[in-house]
Design an enzyme around this catalytic site. Structure first.
Site, PDB file in Angstrom:
ATOM      1  CB  SER A  49      -0.922   0.015   1.235  1.00 44.93           C
ATOM      2  OG  SER A  49      -0.183  -0.225   2.417  1.00 44.93           O
ATOM      3  CD  GLU A 184      -7.700  -5.225   1.328  1.00 46.88           C
ATOM      4  OE1 GLU A 184      -6.589  -5.799   1.306  1.00 46.88           O
ATOM      5  OE2 GLU A 184      -7.883  -4.066   0.904  1.00 46.88           O
TER       6      GLU A 184
END
Ligand code: KIV
Length: 267
Positions: A49, A184
């Site tokens: 990320s 997720e």
């Protein structure tokens, strides 16, 4: 002064058995990682990320092994207590056994204690290959951001009939030898079912309160995310320091007070 209690994989497995929640967050540099470690974070993830929050990209696909190794080095220098996990970049876990072994070696030598790979199915064999060679692996299923172009966007996964597939992927990765499993953006009920079905700890992000632990991207947890998905809470709001925000996050995870039902996805 007593030595800090080190977080190990057996300790995380024991936490699951004892019903104690695991607090995890991403970090990419020494200063934030030190504050997180001192606050008592159990797992620190050098996530790809960083493509979004450090490099300003629109996906994690362009993040390279060199990027991951650089940021893992930065974080590893200061982490004394937490278990340090680093993301394998795009097409590494999904590549050949030779490629993933070489890449995992680079990240472990940079200071990671385990690596994380996105996806299941044909890639479960790479989890087994690494685990057999002493590289602990964290699986990652549900919304797998490296697959954003195949998925057609960042969307909740596993609704309806797709739930059975995610459950079987989780079991398959656990059988292949992963030591942790990130879930997720999946419905809370499905994440609860997966968490009960596998012996390894599950770490949720947008996966409801029944996961064995929670992870957030640090910038989101500090109210700095470019978007605000429903599973994000700003832990800096109303607090006067980043250290206090990290402590509040850890406490909320441990008490089971984060995420709430409103911060979770339904079927
Ligand atoms: O890269 C990352 O930050 C991650 C988390 C979203 C789990 O993989």
């Amino acid at each position: 002064m007593t030595a800090p209690e080190i977080v190990t994989l057996p300790r995380l497995a024991a936490m699951k058995k004892e019903g104690r929640k695991i607090a995890a967050m991403t970090a990419y540099d020494a200063s934030f990682a030190r504050a997180m470690d001192e606050a008592g974070m159990d797992v620190i993830l050098v996530g790809d990320s960083l493509g979004h929050v450090i490099q300003g990209r629109t996906s994690t696909v362009p993040v390279t092994l060199d990027d991951m190794a650089y940021h893992t080095h930065c974080v590893a220098r200061v982490v004394n207590r937490a278990l340090l996990m680093a993301d394998l970049p795009f097409l590494s876990f999904q590549g050949s056994a030779d490629r993933v072994l070489d890449d995992a070696g680079v990240l472990m030598r940079a200071g990671a204690h385990m690596v994380k790979g996105e996806g299941a199915g044909p890639f479960a064999a790479n989890a087994a290959y690494l685990a057999a060679r002493g590289v602990p692996v964290c699986g990652h299923i549900g919304l797998t951001p490296q697959f954003v172009h195949s998925l057609g966007g960042y969307r909740v996964q596993g609704r309806g009939h797709a739930g059975a597939r995610l459950l079987s992927e989780a079991k398959e990765l656990a059988d292949a030898g992963v030591s942790l499993l990130v879930l997720e953006a999946v419905p809370a009920a499905l994440a609860a079912q997966i968490s009960a079905a596998v012996a390894v700890p599950t770490i949720g992000i947008g996966a409801g309160p029944s996961c064995d632990g929670q992870v957030l991207v640090m910038h989101d947890a500090l109210g700095m995310g470019a978007r605000r998905p429903r599973f994000v809470r700003d832990f800096l709001a109303g607090r006067d320091s980043i250290a206090a925000a990290f402590a509040a996050y850890i406490d909320a995870v441990r008490q089971g007070a984060f995420p709430s039902a409103d911060e979770s996805y339904g079927e």
